[in-house]
Design a protein around this motif. Structure first.
Motif, PDB file in Angstrom:
ATOM      1  N   LYS A   1      40.418  -7.579  18.201  1.00  0.00           N
ATOM      2  CA  LYS A   1      39.867  -8.358  19.316  1.00  0.00           C
ATOM      3  C   LYS A   1      38.491  -7.874  19.779  1.00  0.00           C
ATOM      4  O   LYS A   1      37.609  -8.703  20.052  1.00  0.00           O
ATOM      5  CB  LYS A   1      40.854  -8.367  20.492  1.00  0.00           C
ATOM      6  N   PRO A   2      38.216  -6.572  19.840  1.00  0.00           N
ATOM      7  CA  PRO A   2      36.908  -6.136  20.368  1.00  0.00           C
ATOM      8  C   PRO A   2      35.702  -6.557  19.533  1.00  0.00           C
ATOM      9  O   PRO A   2      34.603  -6.720  20.065  1.00  0.00           O
ATOM     10  CB  PRO A   2      37.045  -4.606  20.414  1.00  0.00           C
ATOM     11  N   TRP A   3      35.874  -6.720  18.202  1.00  0.00           N
ATOM     12  CA  TRP A   3      34.695  -6.984  17.381  1.00  0.00           C
ATOM     13  C   TRP A   3      34.662  -8.382  16.759  1.00  0.00           C
ATOM     14  O   TRP A   3      33.688  -8.746  16.095  1.00  0.00           O
ATOM     15  CB  TRP A   3      34.563  -5.939  16.278  1.00  0.00           C
ATOM     16  N   LEU A   4      35.678  -9.199  16.999  1.00  0.00           N
ATOM     17  CA  LEU A   4      35.655 -10.563  16.462  1.00  0.00           C
ATOM     18  C   LEU A   4      34.690 -11.444  17.276  1.00  0.00           C
ATOM     19  O   LEU A   4      34.676 -11.386  18.497  1.00  0.00           O
ATOM     20  CB  LEU A   4      37.055 -11.179  16.510  1.00  0.00           C
ATOM     21  N   THR A   5      33.876 -12.239  16.586  1.00  0.00           N
ATOM     22  CA  THR A   5      32.957 -13.172  17.261  1.00  0.00           C
ATOM     23  C   THR A   5      33.160 -14.575  16.698  1.00  0.00           C
ATOM     24  O   THR A   5      33.585 -14.743  15.556  1.00  0.00           O
ATOM     25  CB  THR A   5      31.492 -12.758  17.061  1.00  0.00           C
TER      26      THR A   5
END
Length: 321
Positions: A37-41
């Motif tokens: 979740k923190p690095w998905l764009t």
């Protein structure tokens, strides 16, 4: 695609939760999702961190499992209806039926105009009842600082109303059991270095069960004196429904003053009348010793009193009770 998959999984779990079905996602997948979740764009591609661990695809084990280790409690967007069942100088008591358990509980709510000192006593009452552990004291469950109230177990009657309704049919053996439960409760709190200081027919509750069984419950610990505490001040106002005429200051209150109030309650239990017993039978002699005009002539502790009450036996003159 990963963002869409995560959203779909979250929606499925949320829907099952609303349907009261508690489901767990496979732990490795749950951990992997949280780490992504923190690095998905949503555009421009997502750069995978160098330390990201490869996700192991599980082929032959369930991805979703029912959670048998939890219980699902109902959630309500609206409050439950409260019914006023009692009111004192400091608080009102309400009852309500809990939607999860289907049984009655009580709520004790401090009055809005309480002084800071009396509110402190109200909070202290909850804290003391919460730490005590004995069958003859009312149980408390949760304190709400915002609403200045706490939840407690529901008892059907006060000692006054319980005996008043049954006085013509209540047997001596039943009265003796009630008296001993009351004394066992008082002896326990004394063993915890506490003095109740407000023993009365209203502050002793009775919980009734099918078949006629009863359980005595001590309540209303707002005036309790903790021998370990320095909170009681020299000029503490004299309060309490049954006041020992030999007591000149609450600061001097000790077990023998408590014994006086206990004698009044025992007299009511055995006679059903609020006037002190004055006969020659054994129960009357016990009451007279509790309320003697000289402190030295009273029982010096509750254990002495328990021993005397345990020896009481029904006689032909006691039979109507």
């Amino acid at each position: 695609m990963m963002i869409a998959l995560i959203k779909e999984i979250d929606e499925v779990l949320e829907s099952l939760t609303h349907a009261n079905v508690e489901v767990k996602l496979f732990e490795e997948y749950r951990t992997a999702i949280e780490s992504c979740k923190p690095w998905l764009t949503r555009s421009g591609g997502s750069a995978i961190p160098e330390d990201f661990k490869q996700i192991r695809i599980v082929k032959y084990e369930p991805v979703f499992t029912l959670s048998n280790a939890t219980v699902r409690l109902k959630k309500r967007d609206t409050g439950v209806r409260l019914q006023l069942i009692g009111e004192g100088s400091y608080a009102k008591v309400f009852s309500y039926v809990d939607p999860d358990y289907g049984i009655k509980f009580a709520v004790k709510r401090a009055k809005k105009d309480l002084s800071e000192r009396d509110l402190h006593r109200f909070q202290q009452e909850f804290n003391i009842l919460k730490r005590l552990s004995f069958p003859y004291g009312v149980q408390v469950y949760q304190y709400d600082e915002t609403r200045r109230e706490y939840k407690m177990e529901f008892c059907e009657d006060t000692l006054r109303t319980y005996i008043k309704r049954r006085n013509s049919t209540l047997r001596f053996a039943s009265r003796k059991r009630i008296a001993l439960q009351f004394l066992y409760g008082i002896n326990y709190i004394h063993s915890e270095n506490l003095l109740h200081r407000d023993i009365s027919l209203q502050n002793v509750l009775v919980k009734t069960f099918a078949g006629g069984a009863v359980l005595v419950k001590l309540s209303d610990f707002g005036l309790v004196k903790d021998k370990k505490s320095e909170y009681t001040r020299t000029k503490t106002e004299m309060r309490g429904a049954i006041r020992d005429p030999l007591l000149s200051s609450f600061k001097e209150y000790d077990i023998r003053n408590e014994i006086y109030a206990i004698g009044h309650v025992l007299s009511y239990i055995f006679s059903g009348r609020e006037a002190l017993m004055s006969g020659t039978e054994a129960a009357s002699r016990i009451v007279r010793k509790c309320t003697a005009h000289d402190l030295a002539d009273r029982y010096q502790n509750v254990l002495e009193l328990i021993n005397e009450v345990e020896k009481l036996e029904a006689t032909p003159t006691d039979a109507p009770a």
